[in-house]
Design a protein around this motif. Sequence first.
Motif, PDB file in Angstrom:
ATOM      1  N   PRO A  25      50.260  34.894  50.824  1.00  9.96           N
ATOM      2  CA  PRO A  25      51.398  35.063  49.915  1.00  9.96           C
ATOM      3  C   PRO A  25      50.929  35.522  48.539  1.00  9.96           C
ATOM      4  CG  PRO A  25      50.882  32.742  50.179  1.00  9.96           C
ATOM      5  CD  PRO A  25      50.048  33.468  51.191  1.00  9.96           C
ATOM      6  N   ARG A  26      51.818  36.181  47.827  1.00  7.21           N
ATOM      7  CA  ARG A  26      51.492  36.601  46.466  1.00  7.21           C
ATOM      8  C   ARG A  26      51.270  35.371  45.592  1.00  7.21           C
ATOM      9  NH1 ARG A  26      52.520  40.475  42.286  1.00  7.21           N
ATOM     10  NH2 ARG A  26      53.233  42.074  43.738  1.00  7.21           N
ATOM     11  N   LEU A  27      50.114  35.342  44.922  1.00  7.96           N
ATOM     12  CA  LEU A  27      49.763  34.208  44.067  1.00  7.96           C
ATOM     13  C   LEU A  27      49.697  34.578  42.587  1.00  7.96           C
ATOM     14  CD1 LEU A  27      46.961  32.717  46.339  1.00  7.96           C
ATOM     15  CD2 LEU A  27      49.274  31.832  46.044  1.00  7.96           C
ATOM     16  N   TYR A  28      49.787  35.870  42.286  1.00  4.90           N
ATOM     17  CA  TYR A  28      49.670  36.354  40.920  1.00  4.90           C
ATOM     18  C   TYR A  28      50.821  37.305  40.616  1.00  4.90           C
ATOM     19  CZ  TYR A  28      44.887  34.634  41.393  1.00  4.90           C
ATOM     20  OH  TYR A  28      43.788  33.830  41.607  1.00  4.90           O
ATOM     21  N   ARG A  29      51.213  37.335  39.370  1.00  8.28           N
ATOM     22  CA  ARG A  29      52.242  38.276  38.966  1.00  8.28           C
ATOM     23  C   ARG A  29      51.588  39.536  38.413  1.00  8.28           C
ATOM     24  NH1 ARG A  29      54.039  37.375  33.377  1.00  8.28           N
ATOM     25  NH2 ARG A  29      52.589  35.977  32.291  1.00  8.28           N
ATOM     26  N   ASN A  30      52.352  40.584  38.215  1.00  7.67           N
ATOM     27  CA  ASN A  30      51.839  41.801  37.597  1.00  7.67           C
ATOM     28  C   ASN A  30      51.885  41.660  36.080  1.00  7.67           C
ATOM     29  OD1 ASN A  30      51.322  43.117  40.000  1.00  7.67           O
ATOM     30  ND2 ASN A  30      53.341  44.035  40.107  1.00  7.67           N
ATOM     31  N   ALA A  35      40.513  40.203  36.257  1.00  5.86           N
ATOM     32  CA  ALA A  35      41.324  41.326  36.732  1.00  5.86           C
ATOM     33  C   ALA A  35      41.106  41.563  38.211  1.00  5.86           C
ATOM     34  CB  ALA A  35      41.008  42.592  35.935  1.00  5.86           C
ATOM     35  N   LEU A  36      39.858  41.490  38.663  1.00 10.37           N
ATOM     36  CA  LEU A  36      39.576  41.667  40.091  1.00 10.37           C
ATOM     37  C   LEU A  36      40.145  40.506  40.894  1.00 10.37           C
ATOM     38  CD1 LEU A  36      38.310  43.220  42.403  1.00 10.37           C
ATOM     39  CD2 LEU A  36      36.101  42.156  41.853  1.00 10.37           C
ATOM     40  N   GLU A  37      40.092  39.305  40.343  1.00 14.24           N
ATOM     41  CA  GLU A  37      40.710  38.168  41.029  1.00 14.24           C
ATOM     42  C   GLU A  37      42.197  38.411  41.248  1.00 14.24           C
ATOM     43  OE1 GLU A  37      41.852  33.635  39.861  1.00 14.24           O
ATOM     44  OE2 GLU A  37      39.699  34.061  39.861  1.00 14.24           O
ATOM     45  N   ALA A  38      42.859  38.944  40.231  1.00 15.41           N
ATOM     46  CA  ALA A  38      44.301  39.211  40.351  1.00 15.41           C
ATOM     47  C   ALA A  38      44.577  40.326  41.344  1.00 15.41           C
ATOM     48  CB  ALA A  38      44.880  39.555  38.984  1.00 15.41           C
ATOM     49  N   TRP A  39      43.824  41.424  41.259  1.00 14.61           N
ATOM     50  CA  TRP A  39      44.028  42.527  42.206  1.00 14.61           C
ATOM     51  C   TRP A  39      43.797  42.083  43.646  1.00 14.61           C
ATOM     52  CZ3 TRP A  39      40.851  46.042  38.542  1.00 14.61           C
ATOM     53  CH2 TRP A  39      41.723  46.757  37.696  1.00 14.61           C
ATOM     54  N   SER A  40      42.828  41.182  43.841  1.00 15.49           N
ATOM     55  CA  SER A  40      42.510  40.724  45.199  1.00 15.49           C
ATOM     56  C   SER A  40      43.393  39.556  45.643  1.00 15.49           C
ATOM     57  CB  SER A  40      41.040  40.303  45.287  1.00 15.49           C
ATOM     58  OG  SER A  40      40.800  39.098  44.574  1.00 15.49           O
ATOM     59  N   ASN A  41      44.361  39.187  44.795  1.00 18.26           N
ATOM     60  CA  ASN A  41      45.264  38.072  45.114  1.00 18.26           C
ATOM     61  C   ASN A  41      44.508  36.763  45.314  1.00 18.26           C
ATOM     62  OD1 ASN A  41      47.892  37.062  45.474  1.00 18.26           O
ATOM     63  ND2 ASN A  41      47.827  37.339  47.689  1.00 18.26           N
ATOM     64  N   GLY A  42      43.433  36.604  44.554  1.00 20.21           N
ATOM     65  CA  GLY A  42      42.672  35.363  44.601  1.00 20.21           C
ATOM     66  C   GLY A  42      41.643  35.280  45.706  1.00 20.21           C
ATOM     67  N   LEU A  79      40.055  51.220  43.756  1.00 13.61           N
ATOM     68  CA  LEU A  79      39.841  50.250  42.677  1.00 13.61           C
ATOM     69  C   LEU A  79      39.626  50.963  41.342  1.00 13.61           C
ATOM     70  CD1 LEU A  79      39.783  47.242  42.219  1.00 13.61           C
ATOM     71  CD2 LEU A  79      37.342  47.225  42.766  1.00 13.61           C
ATOM     72  N   LYS A  80      38.897  52.063  41.372  1.00  9.82           N
ATOM     73  CA  LYS A  80      38.710  52.831  40.140  1.00  9.82           C
ATOM     74  C   LYS A  80      40.052  53.342  39.633  1.00  9.82           C
ATOM     75  CE  LYS A  80      36.106  56.629  38.092  1.00  9.82           C
ATOM     76  NZ  LYS A  80      35.156  57.742  38.315  1.00  9.82           N
ATOM     77  N   ARG A  81      40.919  53.774  40.531  1.00  8.74           N
ATOM     78  CA  ARG A  81      42.229  54.286  40.141  1.00  8.74           C
ATOM     79  C   ARG A  81      43.080  53.186  39.514  1.00  8.74           C
ATOM     80  NH1 ARG A  81      42.787  56.896  44.479  1.00  8.74           N
ATOM     81  NH2 ARG A  81      43.977  55.310  45.601  1.00  8.74           N
ATOM     82  N   LEU A  82      42.955  51.960  40.015  1.00 11.00           N
ATOM     83  CA  LEU A  82      43.703  50.842  39.439  1.00 11.00           C
ATOM     84  C   LEU A  82      43.314  50.583  37.988  1.00 11.00           C
ATOM     85  CD1 LEU A  82      43.636  48.270  42.404  1.00 11.00           C
ATOM     86  CD2 LEU A  82      45.657  49.401  41.474  1.00 11.00           C
ATOM     87  N   HIS A  83      42.083  50.902  37.640  1.00 16.41           N
ATOM     88  CA  HIS A  83      41.625  50.701  36.261  1.00 16.41           C
ATOM     89  C   HIS A  83      42.309  51.649  35.282  1.00 16.41           C
ATOM     90  CE1 HIS A  83      38.283  48.470  38.101  1.00 16.41           C
ATOM     91  NE2 HIS A  83      37.968  48.026  36.894  1.00 16.41           N
ATOM     92  N   GLY A  84      42.837  52.765  35.766  1.00 20.19           N
ATOM     93  CA  GLY A  84      43.273  53.810  34.843  1.00 20.19           C
ATOM     94  C   GLY A  84      42.027  54.440  34.257  1.00 20.19           C
ATOM     95  N   VAL A  85      41.874  54.420  32.949  1.00 16.96           N
ATOM     96  CA  VAL A  85      40.609  54.806  32.333  1.00 16.96           C
ATOM     97  C   VAL A  85      39.671  53.609  32.453  1.00 16.96           C
ATOM     98  CG1 VAL A  85      39.449  55.501  30.207  1.00 16.96           C
ATOM     99  CG2 VAL A  85      41.745  56.359  30.709  1.00 16.96           C
ATOM    100  N   GLY A  97      47.478  42.788  39.107  1.00 15.49           N
ATOM    101  CA  GLY A  97      48.315  41.995  39.994  1.00 15.49           C
ATOM    102  C   GLY A  97      47.949  42.378  41.416  1.00 15.49           C
ATOM    103  N   PRO A  98      48.321  41.595  42.407  1.00 14.44           N
ATOM    104  CA  PRO A  98      47.862  41.810  43.777  1.00 14.44           C
ATOM    105  C   PRO A  98      48.224  43.191  44.335  1.00 14.44           C
ATOM    106  CG  PRO A  98      48.906  39.663  43.557  1.00 14.44           C
ATOM    107  CD  PRO A  98      49.180  40.403  42.293  1.00 14.44           C
TER     108      PRO A  98
END
Length: 371
Positions: free
Chosen positions: A336-341, A286-293, A212-218, A326-327
């Motif tokens: 199913p994917r519910l969010y776009r990138n 952002a966490l909602e999107a990464w977790s696909n809701g 999750l930290k890596r997904l943040h970038g900085v 995004g998920p």
Amino acid sequence: MSKLMDPNIEDRNMNAEKELGWGKSLPVPSVQEMVKNDSEGVPERYIKEYQDWPIDSTFSPNMFDNIPVINFALLVSGDGDELNKLDSACKEWGFFQLINHGVEVEVLSNMKAAVAAFFYLPLEDKKNYAMAENDIQGYGQVHVVSEHQKLDWCDMSFLITQPPEYRNFKFWPTTLPGFKEAVDEYSKEVEKVSVEICECLSRLMGLDKHGLKRLHGVMKQSMRLNYYPRCSRPDLVLGVSPHSDGGSITFLLQDDEITALQIKYKERWLPVKPIPNALVVNVGDALEAWSNGVYRSIEHRAVTNTKKERISIATFVLPDEGAQIGPVESMMVDRPRLYRNVKFLDYLKQLLDKKLDGKSHTSFLKLEKEL
């Protein structure tokens, strides 16, 4: 040459901030000054529409106790039950109170005192740190996009706090004794807690420890310092309108004596009674999107009261501007994917370009308008 000795670093910081372009907000009067001049008046522009009035709800006392409480010390020691409580809290509530988080009481008290000292400065002094026309950092207000929209009963200052090289000190009251030191210490302590929470959430999301930290970038951090004056008609106004937070995780340090935060739970507004020295933590968009809701950012608001002013400090953990939200694959195995990138900066810009209106802004993220 170290950054502290580099004579060009201030210029680089200011240029970086100019390039952020997160958003801007129209200037509005200080509510604090308005109340000083007329403690009983409530201007029309602050009176919410009838359907948005914070009508007192009749909650039974035990309803306060339903909001999850997570023991941070148990969580980071690997306690499986506490990890499951974190998972359940983020799925069902999107909010929890964090106790035994390791941030010393003195650090919390110094932070509250520093924010209070800033808002007690004369208005002309606070104006020295006013938001620039093209920025949301500094003293002012955000999400004011129209001269006609209803306003919140709150004054605020917004600062970028981590990493240190992203700070723009022209918006910091650095001449106020102890302010910079208090913010610096508190922001570092919250950063430690946020990293640990992200590691726990990474495990729950099927990622490696640092996923999750890596997904943040900085991994960035900002703070919203809030001052809510007392109000003669708290039944007509809101301290902060209903909204969800755009980042990944938010940590709220609130007044231990005043219950003002409310979250929307099963279509009802549920007060969050403060636990002394606890941090209120909530899931962001952002966490909602990464977790696909699976983990949900929840609408919340703040109400006012007739008796006492209130101060709170919201600390937002934010992805880097270029990070994609995004998920992740592990959250689409049985769903199913519910969010776009979406690039986080694009999401942030459209969020800050609107007035606060519940979760309407999250439609930008979704493949379907409603889940």
